[in-house]
Write a protein that holds these residues in place. Sequence first.
Motif, mmCIF file in Angstrom:
data_model
loop_
_atom_site.group_PDB
_atom_site.id
_atom_site.type_symbol
_atom_site.label_atom_id
_atom_site.label_comp_id
_atom_site.label_asym_id
_atom_site.label_seq_id
_atom_site.Cartn_x
_atom_site.Cartn_y
_atom_site.Cartn_z
ATOM 1 N N PHE A 189 0.820 -1.210 0.000
ATOM 2 C CA PHE A 189 0.000 0.000 0.000
ATOM 3 C C PHE A 189 0.858 1.266 0.000
ATOM 4 N N LEU A 192 -0.060 4.546 -1.615
ATOM 5 C CA LEU A 192 -1.184 5.292 -1.054
ATOM 6 C C LEU A 192 -0.740 6.221 0.076
ATOM 7 N N SER A 195 -0.639 10.776 0.256
ATOM 8 C CA SER A 195 -1.739 11.734 0.130
ATOM 9 C C SER A 195 -1.701 12.726 1.298
ATOM 10 N N ASP A 231 -8.401 10.962 1.332
ATOM 11 C CA ASP A 231 -8.314 10.938 -0.122
ATOM 12 C C ASP A 231 -9.660 10.509 -0.734
ATOM 13 N N MET A 234 -10.474 6.940 -2.002
ATOM 14 C CA MET A 234 -10.881 5.868 -1.095
ATOM 15 C C MET A 234 -12.392 5.647 -1.171
ATOM 16 N N ILE A 268 -5.123 2.237 -7.961
ATOM 17 C CA ILE A 268 -5.385 2.904 -6.682
ATOM 18 C C ILE A 268 -6.761 2.492 -6.148
ATOM 19 N N LYS A 271 -6.583 -0.985 -4.669
ATOM 20 C CA LYS A 271 -5.899 -1.054 -3.375
ATOM 21 C C LYS A 271 -6.763 -0.505 -2.245
ATOM 22 N N TYR A 272 -7.527 0.543 -2.545
ATOM 23 C CA TYR A 272 -8.447 1.038 -1.509
ATOM 24 C C TYR A 272 -9.573 0.021 -1.249
#
Length: 559
Positions: A189, A192, A195, A231, A234, A268, A271-272
Amino acid sequence: MKTIFKEIEKHNDIKVIKSVKIEQGVMTDKYLLTVKKGDENIEKKVILRIYPDGRESILKFEPEVFKKAKEAGVKVPNYISSSIENKDAKSNYILYDYIEGNTLNSIYSSLTDDSKNRIVEDIVDNLLKLSSISCEDFGPLQTNLLGSFSTWKLFIENAYNEGKKQIRKYNKNNDVEKILNDFKDNISFKNLYHSDKKALIWLDFYPENIIINDRNEFAGFIDFEEMISGDLAMSIGYLYAREGKSDFFNRIITKLNTKININIDQEIIDKYAILRLFRIAPYLKNDLPTGKKRESFFCVFKGLFEIYQSFEIKKKSKMRDYFVFTLGLRKFGFEKQKKYTAFNLTFFSLLIVGLFIYIFTFNLNDNIRHTQYWNNNENIKLNFKKSPSWFIYEKDTLISSEFINDNMKQELIGLAPDSIKSDNSYFKEVNVLAYKSQKSDQNQLPWLLIASGLISVIGVNIRSLWDFVGNASYKDDLDVDRWWPWYFLRPTIGFLAGVIFYFLYYGGMMELNTNKLSSSRLYFLLAISGIIGFGLNDFIDRLRNISKAIFGIENNKKN
């Protein structure tokens, strides 16, 4: 409920005229109330949402979210009050105006393409207005608009690490444990971490939390239990975890990327979505806060299953085979799982019964009839008064329905007069008939093994259907995700048990005083095989005892 109604009546100077429980929603209990304000005769509708114990901390920030969202021009219900403002409140609740309309998920398929585009554009505009509200710090809100972590990186790492701790708490071979392990070993991660956005982010972003009015226009967002500072991507990742690449998700991401400067990359988003799994891992073992049972994991999180299917990992082949096989059940909710399992059990049972009837009728039952031609040129007169019930002489043919042993052969020879010569044709043909009966018994072995195995499977399926009814109806505790290997492999074990029983039966190890095959003994053999299938566990225990008797039991273990 009367106690809560009295609380809100007193605190808000209203009178509850009517209440209807809203079944939609899984984290809180919701009621649509019709109320009157003070002495006014005007009725209006409001929503009462009651939080179960353990989730009352949401009330520390949700009222502020309503207020700030309204100030920013976001279409949300008008906030009225909550139990946090009422010192005498004995329950945890929030009260806000009801928005007339339907949830988007309930009407989406009936909308025209133009209506969908117009609604999606309004949703994205309101989502961006919501994310324009600034917060302090990062992560889940604690009070008002204050996050729980000093950096976004700390929040991501904490969510990931807390999820990892849960892996060993799941039962071995549990779905969630398998997926968490694979993601843990193969996902990073780190991209990420960087941010620095402190935007107000809505993680309850699903079609069921979006209201559309009777003119097919966007009317507002509802339910703000899951809010963070961070973010915006997400929020989209959480939507994807639930929706997968649905038409609604594709329209949202396309419209959103045209309105912001930087496109949100699918990696992204993935991954969220995966991070969401790590965040909810501590709770997936338990029922929902309202006491309801959780639906099948893949039924709720379609996007996570899509990610897992396409995920390139070392164990991909083995794990995918497992999930592709079980998807037939796991894509369904609890009620559909019951119907699907009942259908499969019934269909398979009927199939096995049909196969058994075919084998018994055309390959087994006819073979019990042993025949030998005898034209009786010597005109020998048989004494049919002494003829056994299993023997008949018909149209120049000697017929026996039994295996003929030496004693039975002598019984047939005794039907002839004592005065005939020992080398007569009748004695010769009786010898041939006795030989054929033994030979026929040997030729029947493959069909006997199959028939014994199949009727054992029928016994297994009777037990499986009975257990299914008990778990699905009486106990209401059918766990197909856990027990599908047992339902699947039980017939195979039953078939093998039926085959083993055949050899134990004829080997005399089952203490059943019977001899070679006859029609009555065949039925006895098959009946016992069926009982063995039904009592499969008991038969396995009996086999274990036989094994111990043969090989002995080691009383003292040596180091």
